[in-house]
Every structure is written in C-alpha cells, then in structure tokens.
Design a protein around this motif. Structure first.
Motif, mmCIF file in Angstrom:
data_model
loop_
_atom_site.group_PDB
_atom_site.id
_atom_site.type_symbol
_atom_site.label_atom_id
_atom_site.label_comp_id
_atom_site.label_asym_id
_atom_site.label_seq_id
_atom_site.Cartn_x
_atom_site.Cartn_y
_atom_site.Cartn_z
ATOM 1 N N GLU A 93 30.889 18.314 95.780
ATOM 2 C CA GLU A 93 31.343 19.225 94.606
ATOM 3 C C GLU A 93 30.289 18.986 93.394
ATOM 4 O O GLU A 93 29.747 17.768 93.036
ATOM 5 N N ARG A 94 29.765 20.243 93.133
ATOM 6 C CA ARG A 94 28.548 20.251 92.158
ATOM 7 C C ARG A 94 27.321 19.604 92.487
ATOM 8 O O ARG A 94 26.394 19.147 91.564
ATOM 9 N N GLU A 97 24.225 21.459 91.141
ATOM 10 C CA GLU A 97 23.837 21.248 89.749
ATOM 11 C C GLU A 97 23.276 19.709 89.518
ATOM 12 O O GLU A 97 22.154 19.527 88.850
ATOM 13 N N ARG A 98 23.809 18.894 90.357
ATOM 14 C CA ARG A 98 23.183 17.482 90.268
ATOM 15 C C ARG A 98 21.841 17.313 90.745
ATOM 16 O O ARG A 98 20.677 16.852 90.033
ATOM 17 N N ARG A 101 19.469 19.144 88.261
ATOM 18 C CA ARG A 101 19.215 18.347 87.127
ATOM 19 C C ARG A 101 18.036 17.137 87.277
ATOM 20 O O ARG A 101 17.463 16.991 86.565
ATOM 21 N N GLU A 186 18.541 24.202 80.884
ATOM 22 C CA GLU A 186 19.733 24.498 81.142
ATOM 23 C C GLU A 186 20.264 25.811 81.670
ATOM 24 O O GLU A 186 21.017 26.026 82.391
ATOM 25 N N ALA A 193 21.850 26.185 90.135
ATOM 26 C CA ALA A 193 22.683 25.524 90.724
ATOM 27 C C ALA A 193 23.520 26.086 91.744
ATOM 28 O O ALA A 193 23.662 25.450 92.651
ATOM 29 N N PRO A 194 24.057 27.280 91.443
ATOM 30 C CA PRO A 194 25.055 27.906 92.413
ATOM 31 C C PRO A 194 24.298 28.339 93.719
ATOM 32 O O PRO A 194 24.992 28.177 94.980
ATOM 33 N N GLN A 197 23.992 24.944 95.668
ATOM 34 C CA GLN A 197 25.206 24.698 96.241
ATOM 35 C C GLN A 197 25.620 25.552 97.317
ATOM 36 O O GLN A 197 26.112 24.895 98.422
ATOM 37 N N THR A 201 26.044 23.703 100.916
ATOM 38 C CA THR A 201 27.629 23.438 101.264
ATOM 39 C C THR A 201 28.311 24.683 101.784
ATOM 40 O O THR A 201 29.173 24.276 102.557
#
Lengths: 203, 203
Positions: A93-94, A97-98, A101, A186, A193-194, A197, A201
């Motif tokens: 999950e996420r 994004e991690r 970052r 940001e 990030a998507p 992801q 995944t």
C-alpha cells in the motif's frame, strides 16, 4: 554495505590498525568525493588512497578494483541496500509514494545529489562505470526489490519504475528543463507515485 | 526544420552555389556524424565544415554557433518538430501508445540511436550541450506538445512523459540493465503507454 565485514583481498602493506581507525569509512568518503569531483575516468585508486590517508594497497584489500570502489561509493552515498528493502517491507500500500519520496530525499540533498550526478555522468560516458552500476548496484538492488513484488516479470517492473525516476533526475537535475526543474517535489510525487504503484503492484 | 528557409547570418566567404548543391543538408549530416563520433566537446564547427566539404563560414552563416548546429543536428536526427505534432494531431485517444511507438522507432534504429546517445552523453557532461538541448530543442518541442494538451499544467505533464522515455533510453540503451535491455519493445509499450496516456490526457 557499511555495516558488513570488509572483504579481504591480497595483503595490505600495513595492517588496518596501523592506518588508523575508520580507514574503510575514510576510503569510501574519499572515493565518493573523488568520483563526484573528477568523474570516473580521472579518479584513480591511488588518488582515493591519498585523500583517505591510506596505502593504495588497503583500498585494493577492502574493495578490489576501481569499479568495485565505485560501486561501494555509490552504495554508501544513497544506501539503497538499506533503505529500499525497508520501504518495501511496509507492504504494497502506497509503496509508489514511499519510493518517490525516498528518491527526492536523495536527490534534493546536495550532499547526496553530487555523487549521484557523478554516477550518471560516469555511466553515460564510460562503459566500465556503466558496467559497475549495472553489475554491482542495479542487479543486486533490483533483484532485492523484485523479490518482494507480487507481479508478473517483477525485475522488469522494478526496472521500469527505476527508469522513470532516473529520467526525472536527468530532466530535473541534469538538463534542468522548466518547469520540471523548479516545481515543488510534491507536485511530482502526486503524479509519479501512481505510476510507480501500478508498475510495482498491478498485475 | 529541414524544410525551412536557412537562416542567414553574416556573409559566407563563398556563395552557397559555389559550395555545391545541398550544402546545408551535408552540413547537418556531417554535424550529426561528428557529434555522435566525437562527443560535444571535441566537435568543432571547423571539423564539421571539413567533413561537409564547405567553408566554416557557411556553417556559421546557416546555423550560428556550435550550440545551434548541435540543436539542428538533433532535430534532423529524429525530427520531433515534424513527427510529434502529427502524433498529437490524431487526437487524445491512444496518444500515449503512439508516442511510445515513435520513441522506439527512433531508438531501435541504429542510424538514429547513435546521435541520440551522443546527445545524452553530451548533455550529461557539458553544460553548453545541456543548455542547447534545453533551449533549442526541448523548450520548442515541449511547448508545441503542451499547446495541444487539455490538462492542467500541460508543460509539466509533457516533461514528465518525456522524462520517462529518457529514463527508459538510459536504462535500455546506455546502462543496458537486463531484462529491460533485451525485452521486446512491445512489452515496454504495453506498460508505459498507459502512463504516458495518463500524464498527457487525465486531469
């Protein structure tokens, strides 16, 4: 890699103790600075040893060839072998994004950006540096990431994600194309990030 | 750019006619070959002129500085100013897939791959080349692409898409990390096209 037992190769001219405490760390710091400042081609094991205040033999003893010092210096610069598994261990999950970052944490910090730029410059211009990056860093790192993914062809997926981040680094920090070069990180994370992801995944 | 009227600067030492027909095209082909073979730093206007069989003054006359010859040679190599608007003109449906296919058409062809690699190498190692790429090529191209997009912050979106493709070029053709380096391009298109589609069309 910093925490691992040093590899032993050949016989150094003096023992580690005689060359002072923390010789291995000093060598890696010197290597990072030398590669960042001079580029791959003009950096030598002898020059690294001089900056670190040790014998060149000790550099060979710990790391082997210049390629391997280069790979070790990259790893100590941004610690992918430590950070990336920790990022993945928190679950899918996420994760995109991690990772995004973490990428910016490395690249927005001048202390780690300089050696990363040196890595890209060296890899682009010298096949030996490209091979070191491919063989010692990317292969290990991507295999580690891929091992945690539950998608078809996980290594390929991990590489696609990595390639996107490399391309952003190129456009933002090397070519400095606007507005990408000065937009807040940001804003990039929100869109990228998507993508990461999905690569990491979604089957 | 090839089809445009040549820019006139200064006065060439001989007229274009005296230097033979197609002098402008010969200069661009010579520039492409020289930049690809020698890299940005070692390529000179004089050397390009010699290969093209013209006076150096004619190179300056048509293109101005070395930076501008470099930018023109990039444009003639992969014709973004011709192809990309055509790709966009077909409308937003499957635009990501069409751009990904155009990207591979350029990179999988050895005749266009060599100058593209030279561009990346030069931009990474020489600020002057990075500036030429940013100022003369990317700015124009991305503004053209962004003008056709119906998304917020279209230039930023176009850059994100471009950065992903640059990163894939880096990983596949420069670092040659496996399996990305040898996987069929259709496997990459299948995963990357939806990303480009999202960046370029989704608000």
């Amino acid at each position: 890699m910093t925490g691992e037992a040093p590899r032993r190769r050949g016989r150094p001219s003096r023992t580690e103790r005689e060359q002072g405490p923390g010789a291995r760390t000093r060598i890696l710091e010197a290597a990072r600075a030398e590669f960042a400042e001079r580029g791959y081609d003009k950096t030598s094991v002898r020059g690294i040893a001089k900056v670190a205040g040790v014998d060149a033999a000790l550099v060979h003893h710990y790391f082997g060839s210049k390629d391997e010092v280069f790979a070790a210096a990259i790893e100590v610069s941004f610690e992918p072998a430590t950070v990336i598994p920790a990022v993945l261990a928190e679950g899918p999950e996420r994760v995109g994004e991690r990772l995004a970052r973490y990428f910016f944490a490395v690249w927005e910090n001048p202390a780690t950006r300089a050696p990363m730029l040196a890595v890209i410059r060296s890899a682009v211009t010298h096949e030996a540096a490209a091979k070191a990056l491919r063989t010692f860093v990317l292969r290990r790192l991507l295999e580690r990431v891929a091992g945690d993914l539950d998608v078809p062809n996980p290594k390929f997926r991990a590489e696609l994600a990595a390639s996107h981040m490399i391309g952003i680094a190129f456009a933002r920090y090397v070519i400095k194309v606007e507005p990408l070069a000065s937009v807040d990180q940001e804003e990039i994370v929100a869109l990228v990030a998507p993508t990461l992801q999905r690569y990491l995944t979604e089957a």
